[in-house]
Design a protein around this motif. Structure first.
Motif, PDB file in Angstrom:
ATOM      1  N   VAL A 195       0.854  -1.195   0.000  1.00  0.00           N
ATOM      2  CA  VAL A 195       0.000   0.000   0.000  1.00  0.00           C
ATOM      3  C   VAL A 195       0.889   1.244   0.000  1.00  0.00           C
ATOM      4  CG1 VAL A 195      -1.687   1.302   1.363  1.00  0.00           C
ATOM      5  CG2 VAL A 195      -1.919  -1.191   1.137  1.00  0.00           C
ATOM      6  N   LEU A 196       1.954   1.200   0.786  1.00  0.00           N
ATOM      7  CA  LEU A 196       2.899   2.316   0.880  1.00  0.00           C
ATOM      8  C   LEU A 196       4.238   1.725   1.328  1.00  0.00           C
ATOM      9  CD1 LEU A 196       3.534   5.369   0.932  1.00  0.00           C
ATOM     10  CD2 LEU A 196       2.678   5.419   3.268  1.00  0.00           C
ATOM     11  N   TYR A 212      -1.941  10.696  -6.400  1.00  0.00           N
ATOM     12  CA  TYR A 212      -1.977  10.823  -4.950  1.00  0.00           C
ATOM     13  C   TYR A 212      -1.816  12.296  -4.623  1.00  0.00           C
ATOM     14  CZ  TYR A 212      -1.475   5.780  -4.560  1.00  0.00           C
ATOM     15  OH  TYR A 212      -1.690   4.431  -4.658  1.00  0.00           O
ATOM     16  N   GLY A 213      -2.765  12.850  -3.892  1.00  0.00           N
ATOM     17  CA  GLY A 213      -2.728  14.279  -3.550  1.00  0.00           C
ATOM     18  C   GLY A 213      -1.854  14.540  -2.336  1.00  0.00           C
ATOM     19  N   GLU A 214      -1.774  15.810  -1.977  1.00  0.00           N
ATOM     20  CA  GLU A 214      -1.042  16.261  -0.784  1.00  0.00           C
ATOM     21  C   GLU A 214      -1.532  15.485   0.444  1.00  0.00           C
ATOM     22  OE1 GLU A 214       1.821  18.587   0.722  1.00  0.00           O
ATOM     23  OE2 GLU A 214       1.087  18.896  -1.325  1.00  0.00           O
ATOM     24  N   PRO A 215      -0.623  14.809   1.172  1.00  0.00           N
ATOM     25  CA  PRO A 215      -1.059  14.092   2.377  1.00  0.00           C
ATOM     26  C   PRO A 215      -1.725  15.028   3.384  1.00  0.00           C
ATOM     27  CG  PRO A 215       1.166  13.425   1.743  1.00  0.00           C
ATOM     28  CD  PRO A 215       0.809  14.608   0.894  1.00  0.00           C
ATOM     29  N   VAL A 216      -2.843  14.568   3.973  1.00  0.00           N
ATOM     30  CA  VAL A 216      -3.639  15.373   4.912  1.00  0.00           C
ATOM     31  C   VAL A 216      -3.431  14.804   6.323  1.00  0.00           C
ATOM     32  CG1 VAL A 216      -5.978  16.111   5.550  1.00  0.00           C
ATOM     33  CG2 VAL A 216      -5.387  15.799   3.112  1.00  0.00           C
ATOM     34  N   PRO A 217      -2.758  15.551   7.218  1.00  0.00           N
ATOM     35  CA  PRO A 217      -2.517  15.024   8.573  1.00  0.00           C
ATOM     36  C   PRO A 217      -3.837  14.793   9.307  1.00  0.00           C
ATOM     37  CG  PRO A 217      -1.344  17.106   8.200  1.00  0.00           C
ATOM     38  CD  PRO A 217      -2.255  16.916   7.051  1.00  0.00           C
ATOM     39  N   PRO A 273       6.741  12.462   6.329  1.00  0.00           N
ATOM     40  CA  PRO A 273       8.020  11.735   6.216  1.00  0.00           C
ATOM     41  C   PRO A 273       8.443  11.533   4.763  1.00  0.00           C
ATOM     42  CG  PRO A 273       6.464  10.575   7.678  1.00  0.00           C
ATOM     43  CD  PRO A 273       5.698  11.672   6.997  1.00  0.00           C
ATOM     44  N   VAL A 329       7.041   8.792   2.576  1.00  0.00           N
ATOM     45  CA  VAL A 329       5.696   9.052   2.035  1.00  0.00           C
ATOM     46  C   VAL A 329       5.800  10.031   0.859  1.00  0.00           C
ATOM     47  CG1 VAL A 329       3.345   9.878   2.526  1.00  0.00           C
ATOM     48  CG2 VAL A 329       4.657   8.719   4.333  1.00  0.00           C
ATOM     49  N   ARG A 362       6.002   1.427   5.033  1.00  0.00           N
ATOM     50  CA  ARG A 362       5.046   1.837   6.056  1.00  0.00           C
ATOM     51  C   ARG A 362       5.102   0.914   7.276  1.00  0.00           C
ATOM     52  NH1 ARG A 362       2.900   6.183   8.392  1.00  0.00           N
ATOM     53  NH2 ARG A 362       1.008   5.646   9.512  1.00  0.00           N
ATOM     54  N   ASN A 403       7.492   1.752   9.882  1.00  0.00           N
ATOM     55  CA  ASN A 403       7.266   3.085  10.439  1.00  0.00           C
ATOM     56  C   ASN A 403       5.951   3.201  11.197  1.00  0.00           C
ATOM     57  OD1 ASN A 403       9.539   5.029   9.603  1.00  0.00           O
ATOM     58  ND2 ASN A 403       9.166   3.817   7.743  1.00  0.00           N
TER      59      ASN A 403
END
Lengths: 285, 285
Positions: free
Chosen positions: B165-166, B231-236, B246, B249, B169, B172
């Motif tokens: 998936v990533l 894949y868009g900007e990661p959203v915390p 990180p 990612v 990951r 981590n």
């Protein structure tokens, strides 16, 4: 628009037993997922095979008798694609129409098929692998497939399916199909018996134990990476003579790109639905 | 890397009969399509249902015995996901392990399953609806599913699937899974018996008659609209404390986005493979 929100009845094969809080039986939701999927996974059984067989096909929900029916009403599924002779022959054999009888008379039920469509909207990255998830939409339908014999219904389905790939494309090509095209193309109509969908959107969710672990919280990045499809700049082909990309192509690409992006990004920020205590006990028990 | 390019044997259920020039039986191609699909459509039969049942699951090809095996070598498929108790119970029943015998001894073959994955890379818009197409990659595998009982193999598969998936990951997050997580998670290992794939890329292709029709050529835009995932900007998330996204990612998102975009855009410009005369005659005859 129907006056009521219709649901498919819950039966053995379509009832969702895991993550029930993400399940829905709404016709509108299920039919929308099917109609916005560029490829449907159509599964059937062949007498000689121990395995179900899955084909990627193009399809669309519709009603030949009531073309204005909304997505929340009972509809048929029309399928077209790389239809191997096997699925066609099996459908023909299953409908076992009796000679000399009128259409719809004496027909068998057709070939039992299962249709599945899914779309991933984001990677949900939580503290522990077990709590990782996707934001996603998936739907499944069960029904009986029969070959469409009437020329009118076949043309209706061909236009419906072509315009599902790109709205207004049918009218902007060389139509109607000629005799050779009509005879080489087959359309299946699936009479739906049941269906279900699962939809998840929202932020990560973790277990209490991990949320109280300071070391883990300080070390592990949690959040959602949105995922969406993008249609790129149209690329003219080698024998294209039309200088400008037509408006019905360009405008649609812009609209559908913005819709897909905002669904995934907004969904990454939403509160996540959490199962009730009863459901958690049932699933973990 | 294997010394030879291995192919799955052509048997009744995996042999492609339509658009044969787009078919491949290459292990590398098939396993790559499976491994880059975020969702696999897994179909099986249940005794009480006339319909095959399809579940969207996460999975990955791998070899527990030889973890360094390449994608071109024979591999197992490991599945994890919203595994209803039905597919698990059916797999358990199908493997019908005899009591008192060692692992792998006396096991039945397992539950027959079909796994399908597809990805659309572009809309191929030609002069007539009949010649419309997708640029796409699709793969299908057939095999027997059994529940993984060994803790070591289960952990191998959980790490393999999480990192599919990533990448990176697994290491981590908070690992290893605790006892509750291990017992609530099930992994299926599918022993593959056969498979096939179909791949199309390239410009539109039309029939001679339409290519000689000046009116149609002057009116109909032809070309390819590339389609790719972003894949868009990661959203915390709400309890994230790690300020920077990180590198494992962010860098991965950049790389995979560029790879997906260039595959679709380059594929839109390529010469399209055209079937030989013999194949056309067979398919149209």
């Amino acid at each position: 628009m129907p006056r009521h929100e219709f649901n498919y009845p819950k039966e053995a094969q379509n009832t969702v037993n895991r993550y029930k809080h993400q399940a829905t039986y709404s016709l509108t939701t299920i039919h929308t997922i099917i109609n916005t999927s560029p490829i449907l996974n159509v599964s059937f059984n062949a007498p000689s095979s121990p395995f179900p067989i899955t084909l990627p096909l193009i399809g669309q929900m519709g009603s030949f008798d009531r073309p204005s029916a909304s997505l929340g009403e009972p509809l048929d599924l029309y399928l077209h694609g790389y239809v191997s002779s096997r699925i066609m022959n099996l459908s023909r054999a299953s409908s076992s129409k009796k000679e000399g009888e009128g259409e719809g008379e004496g027909e068998g039920k057709g070939l039992p098929v299962c249709i599945a469509a899914s779309k991933v909207d984001g990677l949900v990255l939580s503290l522990t692998p077990n709590s990782h998830n996707y934001n996603y939409r998936s739907a499944v339908l069960f029904g009986y497939a029969n070959i469409v014999e009437s020329v009118e219904e076949k043309l209706y389905a061909m236009e419906l399916i072509t315009n599902s790939v790109l709205p207004s494309r049918w009218q902007n090509t060389r139509i109607p199909p000629n005799a050779a095209e009509m005879s080489s193309t087959s359309i299946l109509r699936v009479t739906i018996t049941s269906g279900s969908a699962k939809v998840r959107s929202g932020v990560p969710v973790d277990e209490k134990g991990d949320l109280e672990n300071e070391e883990v919280l300080d070390r592990v990045w949690t959040g959602v990476v949105p995922l969406y499809e993008v249609y790129g700049e149209p690329v003219p082909g080698p024998y294209n003579r039309v200088k400008e990309v037509p408006g019905y192509v360009g405008r649609w690409v812009e609209g559908v790109n913005e819709e897909g992006r905002s669904y995934a990004v907004e969904g990454a920020k939403r509160d996540a639905p959490v199962p009730g205590k009863k459901e958690r006990d049932e699933e973990e028990g």
